[in-house]
Design a protein around this motif. Structure first.
Motif, PDB file in Angstrom:
ATOM      1  N   CYS A 255       0.836  -1.199   0.000  1.00 17.64           N
ATOM      2  CA  CYS A 255       0.000   0.000   0.000  1.00 17.64           C
ATOM      3  C   CYS A 255       0.869   1.246   0.000  1.00 17.64           C
ATOM      4  N   GLY A 256       0.471   2.235  -0.775  1.00 19.26           N
ATOM      5  CA  GLY A 256       1.205   3.484  -0.823  1.00 19.26           C
ATOM      6  C   GLY A 256       0.943   4.352   0.401  1.00 19.26           C
ATOM      7  N   GLU A 257       1.955   5.041   0.843  1.00 17.75           N
ATOM      8  CA  GLU A 257       1.801   5.929   1.988  1.00 17.75           C
ATOM      9  C   GLU A 257       0.957   7.152   1.658  1.00 17.75           C
ATOM     10  N   LEU A 258       0.742   7.405   0.368  1.00 14.62           N
ATOM     11  CA  LEU A 258      -0.100   8.530  -0.050  1.00 14.62           C
ATOM     12  C   LEU A 258      -1.526   8.090  -0.383  1.00 14.62           C
ATOM     13  N   ASP A 259      -1.823   6.815  -0.151  1.00 13.83           N
ATOM     14  CA  ASP A 259      -3.154   6.276  -0.435  1.00 13.83           C
ATOM     15  C   ASP A 259      -4.067   6.594   0.751  1.00 13.83           C
ATOM     16  N   GLU A 260      -4.704   7.770   0.709  1.00 17.26           N
ATOM     17  CA  GLU A 260      -5.437   8.262   1.874  1.00 17.26           C
ATOM     18  C   GLU A 260      -6.611   7.382   2.270  1.00 17.26           C
ATOM     19  N   ASP A 261      -7.281   6.774   1.294  1.00 19.43           N
ATOM     20  CA  ASP A 261      -8.452   5.955   1.602  1.00 19.43           C
ATOM     21  C   ASP A 261      -8.078   4.582   2.137  1.00 19.43           C
ATOM     22  N   CYS A 262      -7.075   3.964   1.561  1.00 21.82           N
ATOM     23  CA  CYS A 262      -6.772   2.567   1.893  1.00 21.82           C
ATOM     24  C   CYS A 262      -5.707   2.394   2.964  1.00 21.82           C
ATOM     25  N   LEU A 263      -4.847   3.384   3.146  1.00 23.81           N
ATOM     26  CA  LEU A 263      -3.779   3.253   4.144  1.00 23.81           C
ATOM     27  C   LEU A 263      -4.323   2.996   5.553  1.00 23.81           C
ATOM     28  N   PRO A 264      -5.344   3.740   6.022  1.00 20.08           N
ATOM     29  CA  PRO A 264      -5.872   3.457   7.362  1.00 20.08           C
ATOM     30  C   PRO A 264      -6.428   2.043   7.500  1.00 20.08           C
ATOM     31  N   LEU A 265      -7.007   1.503   6.421  1.00 17.90           N
ATOM     32  CA  LEU A 265      -7.553   0.153   6.455  1.00 17.90           C
ATOM     33  C   LEU A 265      -6.433  -0.871   6.557  1.00 17.90           C
ATOM     34  N   THR A 281       2.896 -10.281   5.532  1.00 22.10           N
ATOM     35  CA  THR A 281       3.894  -9.331   5.047  1.00 22.10           C
ATOM     36  C   THR A 281       3.185  -8.070   4.576  1.00 22.10           C
ATOM     37  N   ILE A 282       3.582  -6.917   5.121  1.00 19.03           N
ATOM     38  CA  ILE A 282       2.971  -5.652   4.732  1.00 19.03           C
ATOM     39  C   ILE A 282       4.065  -4.671   4.343  1.00 19.03           C
ATOM     40  N   ARG A 283       3.922  -4.094   3.176  1.00 15.35           N
ATOM     41  CA  ARG A 283       4.895  -3.129   2.674  1.00 15.35           C
ATOM     42  C   ARG A 283       4.192  -1.797   2.405  1.00 15.35           C
ATOM     43  N   TYR A 284       4.686  -0.736   3.028  1.00 19.16           N
ATOM     44  CA  TYR A 284       4.178   0.615   2.783  1.00 19.16           C
ATOM     45  C   TYR A 284       5.189   1.346   1.901  1.00 19.16           C
ATOM     46  N   ILE A 285       4.697   1.858   0.761  1.00 18.84           N
ATOM     47  CA  ILE A 285       5.590   2.423  -0.252  1.00 18.84           C
ATOM     48  C   ILE A 285       5.552   3.947  -0.209  1.00 18.84           C
ATOM     49  N   GLN A 286       6.697   4.534   0.042  1.00 18.55           N
ATOM     50  CA  GLN A 286       6.808   5.989   0.109  1.00 18.55           C
ATOM     51  C   GLN A 286       6.546   6.601  -1.267  1.00 18.55           C
ATOM     52  N   GLY A 287       5.725   7.656  -1.278  1.00 16.98           N
ATOM     53  CA  GLY A 287       5.458   8.383  -2.511  1.00 16.98           C
ATOM     54  C   GLY A 287       4.434   7.738  -3.432  1.00 16.98           C
ATOM     55  N   LEU A 288       3.866   6.610  -3.023  1.00 12.27           N
ATOM     56  CA  LEU A 288       2.899   5.903  -3.861  1.00 12.27           C
ATOM     57  C   LEU A 288       1.479   6.231  -3.434  1.00 12.27           C
ATOM     58  N   GLY A 289       0.616   6.526  -4.424  1.00 12.22           N
ATOM     59  CA  GLY A 289      -0.789   6.773  -4.151  1.00 12.22           C
ATOM     60  C   GLY A 289      -1.592   5.503  -4.332  1.00 12.22           C
ATOM     61  N   HIS A 290      -2.815   5.649  -4.816  1.00  9.49           N
ATOM     62  CA  HIS A 290      -3.706   4.501  -4.996  1.00  9.49           C
ATOM     63  C   HIS A 290      -3.449   3.882  -6.365  1.00  9.49           C
ATOM     64  N   GLU A 291      -2.387   3.095  -6.449  1.00 11.37           N
ATOM     65  CA  GLU A 291      -1.988   2.485  -7.712  1.00 11.37           C
ATOM     66  C   GLU A 291      -1.006   1.352  -7.442  1.00 11.37           C
TER      67      GLU A 291
END
Length: 304
Positions: A255-265, A281-291
């Protein structure tokens, strides 16, 4: 990950950012300036155009875009699209009403023919990876991201929802029958026979996969969830994770760190997984939005 799909995906992201930063007029001008004039635009592109024009006090341009999509290009939308408050300034116009009426008839005709599309025909490899698109997408869009990804001993197939969004675009409704569609497809994979089965979801496709595990008791070997939309309560999230743990299903979330809708989920999923001692395994991607991430093969290769 080349071509029109990526261009539109990124373009929509950039346009939405400009709405928040500079308002709809600037966003509208940005979108028009960056569209590829040599491509056939999707119904979603036209939706952005006429909504942004309408909210930028450009009613004639909004109606012209709407007419181009529906009257000239033969496209259509779900009836709910015409209820958007962005269109309040033009909905009393005869041109708007003709477009709405024409679109509704096409939508109703499409409903009669709607069916789930699963690309699997035969077993070509020992293992199977099935990709579910997100809302306002289709199998062709999924294929554009995955067609250049080479996974040894895996064949990649695609599942397209029968739930209509707009012309040539589909959706997995939060309360729709997506889980039953997926369960039916998985029954076909059982009949054909594969050693390992991996389900990949993007956005709302992830919600359908998780719902199917709980509601339809499907048991894939692994899940790859990109920008996952998981609109559930804490109690339901607990149920999902308990089902995954009980069925011994491995999960990777990106999940992207800029994905405002899905990041909290995703954060809620991670919190509940830790509470229930479920390893994932969970990876948060810096600078990535909903894509999808650009280096999609990196995550896939490491996980499979």
């Amino acid at each position: 990950m080349k071509g029109k799909v990526m261009t539109e995906t990124k373009l929509f992201d950039n346009t939405l950012e400009r709405i928040d930063e500079t308002g709809t007029r600037k966003a509208y001008e940005y979108l028009k300036a960056h569209l590829n004039k040599d491509e056939d635009w999707s119904s979603q592109v036209y939706n952005f155009l006429y909504c942004l024009a309408a909210t930028s006090d450009l009613p004639d341009e909004a109606l012209t875009w709407l007419e181009e999509a529906i009257i000239e290009k033969g496209q259509w939308y779900r009836p709910e699209v015409f209820e958007d408050e962005d269109l309040d300034h033009i909905r009393n116009e005869e041109r708007f009403q003709l477009c709405e009426k024409t679109s509704k008839k096409r939508y109703e005709d499409a409903l009669k023919e709607a069916s789930t599309e699963f690309t699997l025909k035969e077993r070509l490899e020992d293992n199977l990876l099935v990709v579910l698109h997100g809302n306002q997408q289709n199998n062709d869009i999924s294929r554009a991201f995955w067609r250049d990804i080479s996974i040894e001993d895996y064949q990649v197939e695609y599942l397209q929802s029968k739930e209509l969004d707009s012309y040539n675009l589909y959706r997995w409704n939060d309360d729709g029958d997506g889980p039953k569609q997926l369960a039916s497809a998985m029954k076909k994979t059982d009949d054909i026979g594969f050693e390992n089965k991996v389900l990949v979801g993007f956005s709302a496709g992830c919600n359908t996969i998780l719902r199917a595990i709980v509601e339809e008791k499907i048991v894939p070997d692994k899940l790859l969830l990109f920008s996952p939309w998981i609109p559930v309560s804490e109690a339901s999230m607990t149920q999902i994770i308990e089902s995954l743990k009980e069925s011994v299903v491995e999960v990777m979330i990106v999940c992207g760190e800029l994905d405002e809708d899905c990041l909290p989920l995703c954060k809620l999923f991670e919190e509940k997984a830790n509470e229930l001692d479920y390893e994932c395994t969970i990876r948060y991607i810096q600078g990535l939005g909903h894509e999808y991430p650009e280096d999609l093969s990196t995550y896939t290769g490491a996980y499979l």
